[in-house]
Design a protein around this motif. Structure first.
Motif, mmCIF file in Angstrom:
data_model
loop_
_atom_site.group_PDB
_atom_site.id
_atom_site.type_symbol
_atom_site.label_atom_id
_atom_site.label_comp_id
_atom_site.label_asym_id
_atom_site.label_seq_id
_atom_site.Cartn_x
_atom_site.Cartn_y
_atom_site.Cartn_z
ATOM 1 N N MET A 105 0.840 -1.195 0.000
ATOM 2 C CA MET A 105 0.000 0.000 0.000
ATOM 3 C C MET A 105 0.880 1.251 0.000
ATOM 4 S SD MET A 105 -3.246 -0.646 -0.031
ATOM 5 C CE MET A 105 -4.275 -2.110 0.085
ATOM 6 N N SER A 106 0.574 2.214 -0.852
ATOM 7 C CA SER A 106 1.365 3.437 -0.954
ATOM 8 C C SER A 106 0.673 4.582 -0.212
ATOM 9 C CB SER A 106 1.545 3.806 -2.425
ATOM 10 O OG SER A 106 0.299 3.760 -3.098
ATOM 11 N N LEU A 107 1.483 5.455 0.386
ATOM 12 C CA LEU A 107 0.961 6.590 1.137
ATOM 13 C C LEU A 107 1.567 7.877 0.594
ATOM 14 C CD1 LEU A 107 -0.481 7.998 3.508
ATOM 15 C CD2 LEU A 107 1.488 7.409 4.930
ATOM 16 N N LEU A 108 0.700 8.819 0.247
ATOM 17 C CA LEU A 108 1.111 10.122 -0.268
ATOM 18 C C LEU A 108 0.756 11.199 0.741
ATOM 19 C CD1 LEU A 108 1.985 12.100 -2.587
ATOM 20 C CD2 LEU A 108 -0.408 12.012 -3.357
ATOM 21 N N VAL A 109 1.721 12.093 1.015
ATOM 22 C CA VAL A 109 1.497 13.257 1.872
ATOM 23 C C VAL A 109 1.766 14.508 1.046
ATOM 24 C CG1 VAL A 109 2.374 14.574 3.832
ATOM 25 C CG2 VAL A 109 2.039 12.101 4.043
ATOM 26 N N VAL A 110 0.817 15.436 1.064
ATOM 27 C CA VAL A 110 0.972 16.706 0.343
ATOM 28 C C VAL A 110 0.789 17.850 1.334
ATOM 29 C CG1 VAL A 110 0.210 18.138 -1.578
ATOM 30 C CG2 VAL A 110 -0.004 15.643 -1.723
ATOM 31 N N GLY A 111 1.781 18.732 1.409
ATOM 32 C CA GLY A 111 1.671 19.850 2.341
ATOM 33 C C GLY A 111 2.913 20.710 2.322
ATOM 34 N N SER A 112 3.045 21.533 3.335
ATOM 35 C CA SER A 112 4.138 22.513 3.386
ATOM 36 C C SER A 112 5.374 21.956 4.072
ATOM 37 C CB SER A 112 3.671 23.767 4.127
ATOM 38 O OG SER A 112 3.350 23.444 5.480
ATOM 39 N N MET A 113 6.515 22.480 3.649
ATOM 40 C CA MET A 113 7.771 22.340 4.371
ATOM 41 C C MET A 113 8.212 23.754 4.709
ATOM 42 S SD MET A 113 9.814 19.291 2.419
ATOM 43 C CE MET A 113 9.423 17.577 2.781
ATOM 44 N N ALA A 114 8.586 23.969 5.951
ATOM 45 C CA ALA A 114 8.762 25.345 6.413
ATOM 46 C C ALA A 114 10.034 25.522 7.223
ATOM 47 C CB ALA A 114 7.557 25.753 7.259
ATOM 48 N N ILE A 115 10.386 26.777 7.419
ATOM 49 C CA ILE A 115 11.438 27.173 8.352
ATOM 50 C C ILE A 115 10.773 28.071 9.390
ATOM 51 C CG2 ILE A 115 13.634 28.358 8.650
ATOM 52 C CD1 ILE A 115 14.266 27.709 5.720
ATOM 53 N N ASP A 116 10.790 27.623 10.651
ATOM 54 C CA ASP A 116 10.060 28.315 11.713
ATOM 55 C C ASP A 116 11.002 29.044 12.661
ATOM 56 O OD1 ASP A 116 7.684 27.284 10.704
ATOM 57 O OD2 ASP A 116 7.706 25.541 12.052
ATOM 58 N N ASN A 117 10.457 30.075 13.274
ATOM 59 C CA ASN A 117 11.130 30.804 14.340
ATOM 60 C C ASN A 117 10.220 30.694 15.559
ATOM 61 O OD1 ASN A 117 12.474 32.564 16.014
ATOM 62 N ND2 ASN A 117 12.265 34.355 14.693
ATOM 63 N N LEU A 118 10.632 29.917 16.566
ATOM 64 C CA LEU A 118 9.725 29.517 17.635
ATOM 65 C C LEU A 118 10.151 30.061 18.991
ATOM 66 C CD1 LEU A 118 9.466 25.760 16.604
ATOM 67 C CD2 LEU A 118 7.858 27.584 16.036
ATOM 68 N N LYS A 119 9.155 30.455 19.775
ATOM 69 C CA LYS A 119 9.397 30.882 21.145
ATOM 70 C C LYS A 119 8.323 30.286 22.033
ATOM 71 C CE LYS A 119 10.251 34.981 24.013
ATOM 72 N NZ LYS A 119 10.290 36.465 24.042
ATOM 73 N N VAL A 154 6.632 6.535 2.731
ATOM 74 C CA VAL A 154 5.843 7.724 2.408
ATOM 75 C C VAL A 154 6.389 8.405 1.157
ATOM 76 C CG1 VAL A 154 4.945 9.921 3.290
ATOM 77 C CG2 VAL A 154 5.464 8.065 4.883
ATOM 78 N N ARG A 155 5.475 8.948 0.358
ATOM 79 C CA ARG A 155 5.816 9.820 -0.760
ATOM 80 C C ARG A 155 5.379 11.239 -0.386
ATOM 81 N NH1 ARG A 155 2.507 6.062 -5.151
ATOM 82 N NH2 ARG A 155 4.133 4.474 -5.495
ATOM 83 N N VAL A 156 6.216 12.222 -0.644
ATOM 84 C CA VAL A 156 5.908 13.604 -0.266
ATOM 85 C C VAL A 156 5.892 14.512 -1.483
ATOM 86 C CG1 VAL A 156 6.616 15.596 1.105
ATOM 87 C CG2 VAL A 156 6.922 13.312 2.023
ATOM 88 N N VAL A 157 4.895 15.387 -1.523
ATOM 89 C CA VAL A 157 4.839 16.464 -2.514
ATOM 90 C C VAL A 157 4.788 17.783 -1.760
ATOM 91 C CG1 VAL A 157 3.436 17.579 -4.289
ATOM 92 C CG2 VAL A 157 3.773 15.097 -4.338
ATOM 93 N N SER A 158 5.741 18.664 -2.053
ATOM 94 C CA SER A 158 5.807 19.959 -1.387
ATOM 95 C C SER A 158 6.662 20.889 -2.230
ATOM 96 C CB SER A 158 6.391 19.810 0.027
ATOM 97 O OG SER A 158 6.277 21.026 0.745
ATOM 98 N N VAL A 159 6.904 22.097 -1.724
ATOM 99 C CA VAL A 159 7.770 23.060 -2.404
ATOM 100 C C VAL A 159 8.654 23.719 -1.359
ATOM 101 C CG1 VAL A 159 6.085 24.949 -2.250
ATOM 102 C CG2 VAL A 159 7.854 24.994 -4.027
ATOM 103 N N ILE A 160 9.916 23.940 -1.714
ATOM 104 C CA ILE A 160 10.853 24.622 -0.831
ATOM 105 C C ILE A 160 11.629 25.659 -1.642
ATOM 106 C CG2 ILE A 160 11.111 22.735 0.821
ATOM 107 C CD1 ILE A 160 13.603 21.851 -0.671
ATOM 108 N N PHE A 216 3.553 8.727 -8.437
ATOM 109 C CA PHE A 216 2.825 8.966 -7.194
ATOM 110 C C PHE A 216 1.309 8.864 -7.378
ATOM 111 C CE2 PHE A 216 6.008 11.785 -4.625
ATOM 112 C CZ PHE A 216 7.002 10.835 -4.830
ATOM 113 N N ARG A 217 0.840 8.847 -8.597
ATOM 114 C CA ARG A 217 -0.598 8.987 -8.853
ATOM 115 C C ARG A 217 -1.408 7.758 -8.463
ATOM 116 N NH1 ARG A 217 -1.466 13.219 -13.773
ATOM 117 N NH2 ARG A 217 0.302 14.547 -13.230
#
Length: 305
Positions: A1-15, A42-48, A112-113
């Motif tokens: 079974m294949s799993l696809l995750v689509v979402g953001s990849m980020a750089i955070d500034n945390l306090k 997992v297969r990932v689709v995102s933009v950086i 991935f489709r």
């Protein structure tokens, strides 16, 4: 079974009350793919952007996460600056810079489709709909959203929700989306919009599962004394849940209940470090111990008649 995750990849500034950490790797796709990978590749689709370091991608790759669907483009990565109060409640957003995420128009790689299980992390519902258009014949599509889209793009969101099997929202968002104040009524109203599986996240108070006409199921959050950073806890929960389902290859009522516990266990690791620090340290043995802890947390003998 294949799993696809689509979402953001980020750089955070945390306090948070635990300290301040700039330049922390985050993003919904990063958290959810990390936790899903405990149970299934997992297969990932995102933009950086050009500023996103290579090391996190390499770390994801070591965990069986295929990042070939991550597009690197000119410009800055999505950046978020947030601050938590003394109770580690909802974060106060100090600054958001969408960067390359603002013009992201994801195209799934051909390989991935055919993904059977899909998690669409919080994003513009039109973009989530475009992803669904590119899928061949998924067994389960899970979708996360937030108040911003419920208020700002409600019609588009409703069209997309009608096409998914599982919706994840927090209790405030469930009320906004349904118009119902009672959580049980809100879940029933959301099911009429399309998804027959509704999960309502309640932060430190756990999460509730609603499946068809079955009785609701509740999983608590693991009580912790060493909370550091709640960022990504919800995405970690969703990733763990969908990864568990993909690993089992089925979506029946009992497997969904087990997946809720798996997601909650992994979310409890996420909050114990800044960004992905604690999740990337966690071993499978530690995860097993925490899963057993959930059994003890909720176990009791039948009450006398």
């Amino acid at each position: 079974m294949s799993l696809l995750v689509v979402g953001s990849m980020a750089i955070d500034n945390l306090k948070s009350p635990a300290g301040h950490r700039p330049e922390v790797i985050g993003g919904a796709a990063t958290f959810s793919s990390t936790t899903a990978a405990f149970f299934h590749p997992v297969r990932v689709v995102s933009v950086i952007g050009a500023d996103f370091p290579e090391e996190p991608l390499a770390e994801l790759g070591k965990r069986g996460i295929d990042c070939s669907g991550v597009e690197r483009t000119e410009g800055e990565s999505f950046r978020w600056t947030g601050e938590y109060g003394e109770d580690f409640g909802d974060a106060k957003t100090i600054d958001t810079k969408l960067g390359v995420l603002a013009t992201f128009d994801p195209v799934l790689p051909e390989s991935f489709r055919d993904s059977r299980f899909v998690f669409l992390a919080n994003n513009d519902p039109d973009i989530q709909g475009k992803i669904i258009d590119q899928l061949e014949d998924p067994e389960l599509i899970a979708l996360d959203t937030m108040n911003f889209w419920i208020e700002g793009k409600r019609e588009a969101l409703l069209k997309t929700i009608a096409r998914v099997d599982l919706l994840l929202v927090n209790d405030t968002e469930a009320r906004m989306l349904s118009g119902e104040k009672n959580i049980v009524k809100a879940a029933a109203a959301i099911q009429k919009l399309g998804p027959q599986i509704v999960i309502i996240k309640r932060g430190e108070f756990g999460a509730m599962l609603f499946v068809g006409d079955a009785k609701p199921f509740f999983v608590p959050a693991m009580p912790l004394t060493d909370v550091v950073d709640p960022t990504g806890a919800g995405d970690s929960f969703a990733g763990g849940l969908t990864g568990y389902l993909a690993g089992k290859g089925k979506v029946d009522a009992e497997t969904l209940r087990q997946a809720m516990v798996a997601g909650s266990a992994l979310a409890s690791f996420a909050v114990q470090g800044f960004g992905l620090d604690r999740l990337w340290e966690a071993s499978r043995e530690e995860l097993q111990e925490r899963l057993e802890g959930f059994v003890e947390l909720t176990r009791f003998e039948p009450l006398p008649h």
